[in-house]
Design a protein around this motif. Structure first.
Motif, short mmCIF file in Angstrom:
data_model
loop_
_atom_site.label_atom_id
_atom_site.label_comp_id
_atom_site.label_asym_id
_atom_site.label_seq_id
_atom_site.Cartn_x
_atom_site.Cartn_y
_atom_site.Cartn_z
N LYS A 1 0.81 -1.22 0.00
CA LYS A 1 0.00 0.00 0.00
C LYS A 1 0.84 1.27 0.00
O LYS A 1 0.40 2.30 -0.48
CB LYS A 1 -0.96 -0.01 1.20
CG LYS A 1 -2.12 -0.99 1.00
CD LYS A 1 -3.04 -1.05 2.20
CE LYS A 1 -4.22 -1.99 1.91
NZ LYS A 1 -5.06 -2.22 3.10
N ILE A 2 2.04 1.19 0.56
CA ILE A 2 2.88 2.40 0.53
C ILE A 2 3.80 2.43 -0.70
O ILE A 2 4.45 3.43 -0.95
CB ILE A 2 3.73 2.55 1.82
CG1 ILE A 2 4.63 1.33 2.04
CG2 ILE A 2 2.83 2.80 3.04
CD1 ILE A 2 5.56 1.46 3.23
N SER A 3 3.82 1.32 -1.44
CA SER A 3 4.67 1.30 -2.64
C SER A 3 4.04 2.07 -3.78
O SER A 3 2.82 2.25 -3.84
CB SER A 3 4.92 -0.14 -3.09
OG SER A 3 5.76 -0.80 -2.17
N THR A 4 4.87 2.52 -4.67
CA THR A 4 4.42 3.24 -5.87
C THR A 4 5.22 2.68 -7.04
O THR A 4 6.17 1.91 -6.85
CB THR A 4 4.75 4.74 -5.74
OG1 THR A 4 6.19 4.86 -5.65
CG2 THR A 4 4.11 5.35 -4.51
N PRO A 5 4.83 3.06 -8.26
CA PRO A 5 5.65 2.62 -9.39
C PRO A 5 7.10 3.06 -9.24
O PRO A 5 8.01 2.43 -9.79
CB PRO A 5 4.98 3.29 -10.59
CG PRO A 5 3.56 3.47 -10.17
CD PRO A 5 3.62 3.77 -8.69
N GLN A 6 7.33 4.14 -8.49
CA GLN A 6 8.71 4.64 -8.34
C GLN A 6 9.47 3.96 -7.21
O GLN A 6 10.67 3.80 -7.25
CB GLN A 6 8.69 6.17 -8.09
CG GLN A 6 8.29 6.97 -9.32
CD GLN A 6 6.81 6.84 -9.65
OE1 GLN A 6 5.96 6.89 -8.77
NE2 GLN A 6 6.50 6.60 -10.93
N LYS A 7 8.76 3.62 -6.14
CA LYS A 7 9.47 3.06 -4.98
C LYS A 7 8.79 1.77 -4.55
O LYS A 7 7.64 1.78 -4.10
CB LYS A 7 9.46 4.08 -3.83
CG LYS A 7 10.02 3.52 -2.53
CD LYS A 7 11.05 4.44 -1.88
CE LYS A 7 11.71 3.81 -0.67
NZ LYS A 7 12.82 2.95 -1.02
N ASN A 8 9.50 0.67 -4.71
CA ASN A 8 8.92 -0.64 -4.46
C ASN A 8 9.47 -1.22 -3.15
O ASN A 8 10.53 -1.83 -3.12
CB ASN A 8 9.23 -1.57 -5.64
CG ASN A 8 8.42 -2.84 -5.57
OD1 ASN A 8 8.02 -3.27 -4.48
ND2 ASN A 8 8.18 -3.45 -6.70
N TYR A 9 8.72 -0.97 -2.06
CA TYR A 9 9.17 -1.46 -0.76
C TYR A 9 9.19 -2.99 -0.71
O TYR A 9 9.91 -3.58 0.08
CB TYR A 9 8.23 -0.95 0.35
CG TYR A 9 8.37 0.52 0.65
CD1 TYR A 9 7.69 1.47 -0.12
CD2 TYR A 9 9.17 0.97 1.69
CE1 TYR A 9 7.80 2.83 0.15
CE2 TYR A 9 9.29 2.33 1.97
CZ TYR A 9 8.61 3.25 1.20
OH TYR A 9 8.74 4.58 1.46
N VAL A 10 8.36 -3.61 -1.53
CA VAL A 10 8.26 -5.07 -1.50
C VAL A 10 9.51 -5.70 -2.11
O VAL A 10 10.16 -6.53 -1.49
CB VAL A 10 7.00 -5.54 -2.27
CG1 VAL A 10 6.93 -7.06 -2.30
CG2 VAL A 10 5.75 -4.95 -1.63
N ALA A 11 9.84 -5.28 -3.29
CA ALA A 11 10.97 -5.90 -3.99
C ALA A 11 12.31 -5.46 -3.40
O ALA A 11 13.23 -6.27 -3.30
CB ALA A 11 10.92 -5.55 -5.48
N ASP A 12 12.40 -4.19 -3.01
CA ASP A 12 13.71 -3.64 -2.65
C ASP A 12 13.99 -3.69 -1.16
O ASP A 12 15.13 -3.53 -0.74
CB ASP A 12 13.81 -2.19 -3.14
CG ASP A 12 13.60 -2.10 -4.64
OD1 ASP A 12 13.87 -3.11 -5.33
OD2 ASP A 12 13.14 -1.05 -5.11
#
Lengths: 688, 688
Positions: free
Chosen positions: A88-99
């Motif tokens: 929910k806090i991720s965006t196309p620019q910042k991927n908290y899940v993958a990174d």
């Protein structure tokens, strides 16, 4: 896995307790801890302060468990429990899940969109109040209504006086009702998450299996009044972990079990519910994978749902295999026969309880007949589409006396409902549209074009066109619009022409009618009979029993222990050696690839550091994120899964092979220090 | 495992071939290689020179397989194939098994006690000769005798003219007979063996399982005229090994399979043979473990037998589970019905073959009745005790025309018999006595005191007393005594009063009588019927089939490939990382401990080096020590086991899960170089 609270397949019928206790079996309520069994098996005397400290250090997430692990508000849970918030806090620019993510300062901590954390402050037996209310009722349906009304009253009184979250929980199939009071935290900020690949190394293949090599953890910090919560109720970190054969304890919130279901109920699950559920999940996964294949951003949007449905598919498959295993069903039949034989021998017992089993049998016949309606007269798949109906029912229900409302709209439940409706988490329209179209298509195929739900929801359109119009036209995906509707109350909602609200109005009568039929012909009758079975079990086997899981706080005891597996022995623990071995065994290909960080820093990793371990603790979905503690009450591990052999644990516990799988406490701080360059956080968790 | 030639449970009845070929199935004779299947599945064209080179590089050990791996006579096999020889050269002072061994110079190489190595030089179809001999016989029993006599004649002619080892082998359940001619090597010297703990890391639990972490290899050098054999027929070492999905080939000597047994025969195995075998093995293991517990030296003496019986117990259990799996038996029944239906449709087929199945069914009834006698009217367990009977029968048989002799005493077989009788390997009297006492006790319990074999062998004593007198009084454990008897021939043997020879004389009539009955009522009738089933299968399914295993050289094809395992995927390979992980997972406790050498040198080990791997090749006991080669004919691995899922391979091959387990070629030279300080040997194997 993801030891999520897997959405239970059974209806919300109430539940009761096990026949005979074997070994390390049981998910025990804190009001009735298994003191004697722990003393006998492990020579350990559980004290009330020990229990209280554990309880107050334990946290419930919306779909899992966790614990306070520092005096400064740090909360440990699984990455897969945190995943929904990470998405929910991720965006196309910042991927908290993958990174992954690490907040080096408090200022860098990121507030979760809509995480509510609950801590159980107290609980109280309210059985007599609920029973008294139902006693006056002339029939089963009125009794059900009376119980619901009394439950709502109890919850409301509690909320009004205590300013806590208050839930009345049926235990032992409704033979008991308990009021649970929770302190609630809603300012929860992300401190650390590893890359999902390391949290979920091995992906769906390794999910629900062992030996395992996952760093399935995430760390939040809980705030109140914009300050970190300071508390003495946290678990001290023990990086040494637990030794082989050492007694360990797990606190957490197992979602649901069906161990006390009658054979007639299990047969319905086996013959009707599981086959349909597996079909639905397989279909939905196909749709999601196709959507994810459209591009990287689509893949990111769908990842969480795919993850959770793959998890459900594997869990259901294991559970279904249990139900279709003749040995398990024979044991269930034998257990039931033994109980009924004992009841039949005492005339007063037979008079009181004897009819319960044939009664349940009859309700199952109705349930089988109605199951397709129950399952497919709903908007499923999409998380946006059902909001219309929720608003419509909200507008109707809040005008009624609290006791008369539908479940979910009682005063005591409104704060949580509003918190969810006002979540800033984003919706992805193209994804919602695809999911809604598939769900409508599926309902059409299952129910036929003349079903009232189908007529109301399609209104003459094709499922694809209907979904396009609904998702294309709605504004409920905008937080401001939802806030306006809530603030405007029934008047604003009733005046809305948002297509999803219009849809909600159209399907509401069908949904209510079905619920009424189910309540009258199944739920009310079955719940009364199930309560009798529960009391019958108390009568025969006494009170040293535990209730089926209800997503409330439970204590489980056991020991660290390997088990016989696939012709050999599974070790009690794995190490970082094993992580690198498994990656190399698949040429570092997905889902067994190491992240660049782990590949690069491999020479700094002390390979013999324990990574994951197994224990005999009796857990199930919802226990994800549960702390594993030793006799000193120190945190030695973090539950994140059960082995494949534990999936039949929904129905029976098998000490020989049923294992809880945990991340080792030492692995977490070792990874933080050597791989993630996060020594300050490791020191905060594990001061040295 | 130990992919030994597990002593077959079925009698020495002849065998035939499979219905329909699936996938990478088949243990193919070199005269009928599956060229087309290999071409189709792997796009690889097998040439005659490629086959010849493989064949001539392949070696048969007395209970396993091996290959030439250098132009200087180095032969690679499994440690567990070498184990018997390692035990025979060990003493209380020098334990080659536990400590391993490395001959730094040729002078240090240690001659094995009695290893005979065979290389298949040529083979020839002699079916017509054998069939013609049997055709004149008036009944089944005479036909059996005529076949045996013709077989002995063919073997003798071959030995006399070719100076080779010559065996006539029935294939396809006796539908064909082939003469196999072997070059024989008897001067075989130990060059290298790792510690048994590293060869057999994980012990009995990990045996027959995967993922695996064993360095199950040993290296001998073969001499002729006291000089190392120089040959071009050796496999070039490829330390890179095979990639995931790469086609690989295995040559070796699978011991026996029962894939073409009729359902009636399988039922006998399931209902009679396996239950008794498992009981016998369990009993014998109990006796051996008790003996081993008496002290370190006793443990050393018993280790080899315990090892081999644990192996058999695990194999039998897996096979028995296959027979009791309804799915497998249903498939067998369906396959048999399909074949019989096809036969029944053609009147001439029905006339020729139709009676075979009911005939076999009838022989099974006799076999079930006689099975306890067949099994327990023997001296078992002890390896010393049966020598008396062997000498007694030798004295009788060599006086007869070759064709009339008992199996094992034909002229062509005498060199091997004498080589074994004149082995310098030691006997341990206390161990032999314990084993003989238990075997006699067991026979007494199973047959009762009035059985003629019991009367003859006990002669009124208790089993314990009889064993004490026999083992205490015999001198057959002395090589000089055995040599004297052989040199003295029948006269010397007949004059001997050695208690074991006296015992041999006493039991010989019973043993011969039972054999005669079995030959008349089971073997002769069943073998004729089995041959018909074999020919029926040719008639229906054509000639693209492979014969059941017969401990003769076979080629199997397949590819490197993981498989679905216990809810997840087994990797195609393991690495040294995995070895250290598995050890740490059990706190380095037996049978998962590292030897001091591996613990000390761990920083020199490149952990990501592949250790073991799996492929789809169709193998079974006897393939132990088989080379795994790539399309270039290079050695990429060393077969040492099958996975637990492969145990049903005795009856059916399942490409999805049946896997051969091999040591990676790179692991061997890496361990030699880094851990064993044996770089010169590694360079001889893998010049760089």
């Amino acid at each position: 896995m993801r030891f999520y609270k897997v959405v239970t397949l059974t209806s919300a019928l109430l539940v009761l307790t096990s026949l005979a206790l074997h070994a390390d079996e049981g998910m025990w309520t804190f009001d009735r801890p298994p003191l004697q069994a722990i003393q006998q098996r492990y020579g350990f005397t559980v004290t009330q302060p020990w229990l209280d400290h554990l309880r107050l250090s334990s946290v419930r997430f919306p779909d899992g468990s966790g614990s306070f692990v520092s005096p400064t508000g740090l909360v440990l849970t699984n990455h897969h429990v945190a995943l929904e918030q990470l998405q929910k806090i991720s965006t196309p620019q910042k991927n908290y899940v993958a990174d992954g993510f690490y907040a080096r300062t408090r200022a860098e901590e990121v507030k979760a969109a809509d995480a509510e954390l609950d801590v159980l402050m107290s609980s109280e037996d309210v059985t007599s109040r609920v029973a008294a209310a139902a006693a006056k009722a002339p029939n089963a349906q009125d009794a059900l209504e009376a119980r619901k009304a009394e439950v709502a009253r109890i919850e409301k009184e509690c909320v009004d006086t205590m300013k806590l979250r208050c839930d009345v929980v049926p235990l032992y199939q409704g033979a008991q009702y308990w009021l649970y009071r929770y302190k609630k935290y809603t300012d929860v900020r992300l401190v650390f998450a590893p890359e999902q690949q390391m949290a979920f190394f091995g992906g769906d293949p390794d999910n629900f299996t062992y030996p395992r090599h996952d760093l399935d953890f995430a760390i939040f910090r809980v705030y109140e009044n914009d300050q970190p919560v300071h508390t003495d109720n946290y678990l001290k970190w023990n990086a040494k972990g637990a030794a082989d054969q050492e007694p360990v304890f797990v606190t957490g919130h197992p979602g649901s079990t069906d161990r006390n279901d009658t054979v007639a109920e299990l047969e319905t699950e086996r013959d009707v519910i599981y086959p349909i559920s597996l079909k639905v999940v397989g279909r939905r996964l196909g749709v999601l994978r196709k959507y994810a294949s459209l591009g990287a951003e689509q893949a990111r949007q769908a990842a969480g749902l795919i993850f959770s449905l793959e998890n459900a598919q594997k869990a259901y498959t294991g559970e279904y295999n249990g139900l279709t295993d003749p040995k398990i069903m024979q044991k269930k039949s034998a257990d039931e026969k033994a109980l009924r034989d004992r009841i039949a021998k005492k005339p007063e017992w037979q008079k009181e309880y004897g009819a319960a089993w044939p009664t349940i049998q009859r309700t199952q016949e109705v349930r089988r007949r109605l199951y397709k309606s129950e399952r497919f007269e709903q908007l499923r798949g999409s998380s946006l589409a059902p909001l219309g109906l929720i608003f419509v029912q909200y507008a109707q229900e809040i005008g009624k006396p609290d006791a008369d409302r539908l479940d979910g709209f009682h005063d005591a439940q409104l704060p949580t409902l509003k918190f969810q409706l006002l979540s800033p988490a984003p919706f992805y329209r193209p994804l919602e549209q695809v999911l809604l179209a598939d769900s409508l298509q599926e309902s059409l195929e299952e129910l036929g074009p003349n079903d009232p739900f189908i007529k109301a929801s399609l209104a003459g359109k094709s499922p694809t066109d209907a979904a396009a119009a609904l998702v294309g036209g709605t504004k409920l995906d905008e937080l401001a619009v939802r806030k306006e509707l809530l603030d405007g109350g029934p008047a604003a909602i009733n005046a809305s022409n948002d297509p999803l609200i219009v849809l909600g109005r159209a399907i509401d009568p069908t949904v209510r009618a079905l619920k009424k039929t189910l309540d009258r012909d199944v739920t009310s009758v079955a719940s009364a009979a199930r309560e009798k079975v529960g009391r019958a079990r108390f009568a025969v086997y006494g009170t040293s029993v535990y209730p089926d899981a209800t997503f409330t706080l439970r204590l489980s005891y056991g020991k660290v222990n390997g088990y016989p597996m696939n012709g050999t022995k599974a070790p009690y623990q794995t190490t970082f050696f094993g992580l690198y071995d498994r990656s190399a065994g698949f040429d570092n290909k997905p889902p067994f690839q190491l992240t660049p960080r782990f590949a690069d820093k491999h020479s700094q990793v002390e390979m013999s550091t324990p990574l994951d371990f197994v224990s005999t603790n009796d857990i199930i979905g919802g226990n994800s994120g549960s702390p594993v503690v030793n006799r000193a009450g120190e945190l030695v591990g973090l539950i994140f899964d059960g082995n494949i052999e534990s999936l039949v644990g929904r129905f029976v516990y098998d000490e020989e092979k049923n294992r809880a799988v945990a991340v080792h406490a030492g692995a977490i701080v070792h990874a933080l220090r050597t791989v993630y360059d996060a020594a300050p956080l490791a020191d905060e968790l594990d001061p040295r």
